[in-house]
Design a protein around this motif. Structure first.
Motif: not given
Length: 161
Positions: A60-73, A44-45
Motif C-alpha cells: 500500500d503506497v500513499v501518493l500526492p494528489g497530482p501524481e495520483f490523478e496522473e496515474l488514474e488518467s 513519489h509515495p
C-alpha cells in the motif's frame, strides 16, 4: 500517515538510507525507458507499508494528489499486463521498485516502496499462501488504483525471521 485507524494497521516505519538509492534507480530506469520512446510516470509515495487488514492485503503506497490523478488518467485507457520488480534488502527494510508496464502503448509507471518485514510477517505469509500480491496506489481519501500480480516472489523478502 499509514493505514487508516484500526488495530490491525502496522506501525509506520521510516525509510533508511536505501530509499535514496531506490529513487535514484527509479530515475535512471525511467530515463532508459524514455530514451526508448516510452511514456513514463515516476511516483513519489509519502508512505509505504505491507498491509494485511479487513480492507486490503498487499503493498500500500500513499501518493500526492497530482501524481495520483496522473496515474488514474494513465490507467484509464491502457492495459498494464507486465511488471518488473527490483528488490533490495537493507536497514532492516525491504525496498522495491515496481515498474508497471503497458507494452502496447509503451507506457511505464514507476512505483518505489518499502516496508518492514518484521512488522509484516502475517501479510507476507498470506501473500505467499494466496500466490498473488496487490499493489494499492492511493490518495489519503482512499481513492485507489490497484495492480494485481500472480507472482509475489519478487515483492517479498527472501526469508522472514
Amino acid at each position: 500517515m499509514g493505514e487508516p485507524a484500526g488495530n490491525d494497521a502496522p506501525a509506520n516505519v521510516q525509510a533508511g538510507n536505501g530509499w535514496s538509492a531506490v529513487i535514484e534507480d527509479m530515475e535512471a530506469t525511467a530515463a532508459e525507458y524514455r530514451e526508448r520512446g516510452w511514456t513514463t510516470l515516476e511516483l513519489h509515495p509519502g508512505d509505504s507499508v505491507l498491509v494485511d487488514s479487513d480492507r486490503r492485503t498487499g503493498l500500500d503506497v500513499v501518493l500526492p494528489g497530482p501524481e495520483f490523478e496522473e496515474l488514474e488518467s494513465l490507467v484509464e485507457d491502457r492495459q498494464f499486463r507486465d511488471v518488473e520488480v527490483f528488490r533490495a534488502e537493507g536497514d532492516e527494510l525491504v525496498y522495491v521498485l515496481v515498474v508497471e508496464l503497458a507494452p502496447e502503448s509503451e507506457t511505464a509507471v514507476f512505483v518505489p516502496a518499502y516496508y518492514d518485514p518484521s512488522q509484516s510477517a502475517e501479510a507476507i505469509e498470506l501473500i505467499r499462501e494466496t500466490g498473488a500480491v496487490r499493489l494499492f496506489c492511493r490518495r489519503l481519501n482512499d481513492d485507489t488504483v490497484q495492480f494485481v500480480h500472480d507472482d509475489p516472489t519478487p515483492f517479498l523478502p527472501r526469508s522472514v525471521d
